[in-house]
Design a protein around this motif. Structure first.
Motif, PDB file in Angstrom:
ATOM      1  N   GLN A  81      -4.177  -4.581  13.550  1.00  0.00           N
ATOM      2  CA  GLN A  81      -3.386  -3.531  14.197  1.00  0.00           C
ATOM      3  C   GLN A  81      -4.231  -2.765  15.222  1.00  0.00           C
ATOM      4  O   GLN A  81      -5.395  -3.061  15.423  1.00  0.00           O
TER       5      GLN A  81
ATOM      6  N   GLU B 150      -6.342  -1.267   9.237  1.00  0.00           N
ATOM      7  CA  GLU B 150      -5.489  -2.383   8.823  1.00  0.00           C
ATOM      8  C   GLU B 150      -5.838  -3.638   9.619  1.00  0.00           C
ATOM      9  O   GLU B 150      -5.194  -3.968  10.608  1.00  0.00           O
TER      10      GLU B 150
ATOM     11  N   ARG C 103      -0.616  10.503  11.022  1.00  0.00           N
ATOM     12  CA  ARG C 103       0.162   9.612  10.161  1.00  0.00           C
ATOM     13  C   ARG C 103      -0.679   8.369   9.926  1.00  0.00           C
ATOM     14  O   ARG C 103      -0.978   7.620  10.856  1.00  0.00           O
TER      15      ARG C 103
ATOM     16  N   TYR D  23       0.827  -1.225   0.000  1.00  0.00           N
ATOM     17  CA  TYR D  23       0.000   0.000   0.000  1.00  0.00           C
ATOM     18  C   TYR D  23       0.855   1.267   0.000  1.00  0.00           C
ATOM     19  O   TYR D  23       0.320   2.366  -0.152  1.00  0.00           O
TER      20      TYR D  23
ATOM     21  N   GLU E  81      -1.094   6.081  13.533  1.00  0.00           N
ATOM     22  CA  GLU E  81      -1.212   4.635  13.646  1.00  0.00           C
ATOM     23  C   GLU E  81       0.144   4.095  13.250  1.00  0.00           C
ATOM     24  O   GLU E  81       0.871   4.716  12.467  1.00  0.00           O
ATOM     25  N   TRP E  82       0.553   2.950  13.828  1.00  0.00           N
ATOM     26  CA  TRP E  82       1.775   2.308  13.366  1.00  0.00           C
ATOM     27  C   TRP E  82       1.454   0.822  13.228  1.00  0.00           C
ATOM     28  O   TRP E  82       0.945   0.425  12.208  1.00  0.00           O
ATOM     29  N   VAL E  83       1.614   0.017  14.260  1.00  0.00           N
ATOM     30  CA  VAL E  83       1.300  -1.404  14.099  1.00  0.00           C
ATOM     31  C   VAL E  83       0.419  -1.861  15.265  1.00  0.00           C
ATOM     32  O   VAL E  83      -0.802  -1.885  15.182  1.00  0.00           O
TER      33      VAL E  83
HETATM   34 CA    CA Z   1      -0.201   0.476  10.275  1.00  0.00          CA
END
Ligand code: CA
Length: 363
Positions: free
Chosen positions: A161, A245, A182, A104, A219-221
């Motif tokens: 996530q 996600e 982000r 993505y 957001e990250w993981v």
């Molecule tokens: Ca993510």
């Protein structure tokens, strides 16, 4: 020859056979046992990074061990050879043989590729593996990347996530307006249409941006990776679930010319190793997230919150519009979406009465 390479490649991609399916292909492999290869893999991840990065380190180790050292792959973190978001181009033009990132990230270049990482409110990690390996998804992915001289493999998955870290409370849809966050991929476009400002940042730049107030949220993981970046020290509210996600697959991409230079047994080893990493990485995240989330639950400076129901419903309806627009504007996306959504429609019932019902019961 071309057809045999394609069939052999598919066998490697799915991990169904240890070597290409005809005896002559196997013989061709044994004739080339003396050949050895030294390759490089560029990634979008910081060096020695848990989960995403250790998946790539393990991939290189598995391939070296299974090939008896005939295929050695040197791993480069983001920025060491190419910047985090230039992996696709570097491998496509043959500057390096392999890459590991998320499809993505190629939004704007190959929009349809986003289906192969994650679609907001889409497939979880069980479903995306089912679709990719058994539902025709991987064949569509290979077709999409053919003009870019790339052979893609699913290679790792983080599992569902978290919604992310916020320095502003999200109590209603109005709170999304003006939110600078982000968030990559289609999730970012959904936030934009909800009135927010999506920002694209590589992992290594997230903490500072959040801490300085350059962004309101990220957001990250999930807990395991988010804690490794110290995001819990830069924001108070940790929202769930990760609507953007639900089961993102990572990709390993191989330059097609490099791929075709390999004997069939080494091609098979790459395919099987990538499939092993998908299992392995999910296991690492399942374990790491459980332990890290417990630490966050005990942290007095962190508040773990569920997104309000109406906020999720609002984002879901915008997601439907975003996907409809993507499908209308891009024939490749339309073809992939048809396959993706046909399987997802059937899978929803199965997931509801198996995984979902069980987890509700266990609580
Ligand atoms: Ca993510």
């Amino acid at each position: 020859m071309k057809r045999r390479q394609f069939v052999g490649g598919l066998a490697a991609a799915t991990g169904l056979a240890a070597c290409a399916p005809t005896e002559s292909d196997c013989a061709a492999g044994t004739e080339r046992l003396a050949e050895s290869f030294e390759w490089s893999i560029v990634t979008s991840w910081p060096p020695k990074y848990p989960g995403l990065g250790s998946g790539v380190d393990n991939l290189a180790d598995y391939i070296a061990a299974a090939s008896g050292g005939r295929l050695k792959i040197k791993v480069y973190a983001a920025g060491e050879l190419v910047p985090a978001f230039e992996v696709f181009d570097a491998v496509s033009r043959g500057a390096v043989e392999m890459g590991h990132d998320a499809s993505y990230y190629h939004r704007g270049k190959v929009d349809a590729a986003q289906f192969f990482t994650a679609i907001p409110f889409g497939m979880n990690y069980l479903e995306i593996n089912g679709w990719l390996y058994y539902g025709g998804g991987l064949e569509l992915w290979r077709e999409l990347y053919e003009p870019f001289n790339l052979v893609p493999f699913p290679c790792g998955n983080t599992g569902v996530q978290m919604g992310g870290w916020f320095n502003k409370e999200i109590n209603s849809v109005a709170d999304l307006k003006g939110l600078k966050m982000r968030i990559p991929g289609l999730g970012g476009e959904v936030l934009r249409r909800a009135g927010g400002t999506p920002v694209m940042l590589p992992g290594a730049e997230i903490f500072t941006s959040l801490q300085t107030g350059a962004i309101d949220a990220t957001e990250w993981v999930g807990a395991y990776n988010d804690m490794s970046f110290g995001l819990h020290k830069a924001a108070k509210y940790y929202y769930y679930p990760g609507w953007q996600e639900p089961g993102p697959a990572l990709e390993c991409i191989v330059n097609r010319t490099a791929w075709e230079s390999l004997p069939p047994d080494l091609q098979s080893i790459i395919g099987i190793a990538c499939q092993a990493i998908t299992t392995d990485m999910t296991a690492e995240y399942t374990h790491g997230n459980a332990l890290s989330l417990h630490l966050l639950m005990e942290d007095p400076n962190v508040e773990i919150r569920r997104f309000p129901k109406d906020v999720m419903q609002h984002l879901k309806s915008i997601t439907d519009e975003v996907i409809a627009d993507l499908v209308a504007s891009d024939p490749a996306a339309a073809k992939i979406h048809a396959s993706y959504s046909e399987f997802l429609r059937k899978s929803v019932d199965n997931q509801r009465i198996t995984e979902q019902a069980f987890l509700e019961t266990r609580q």
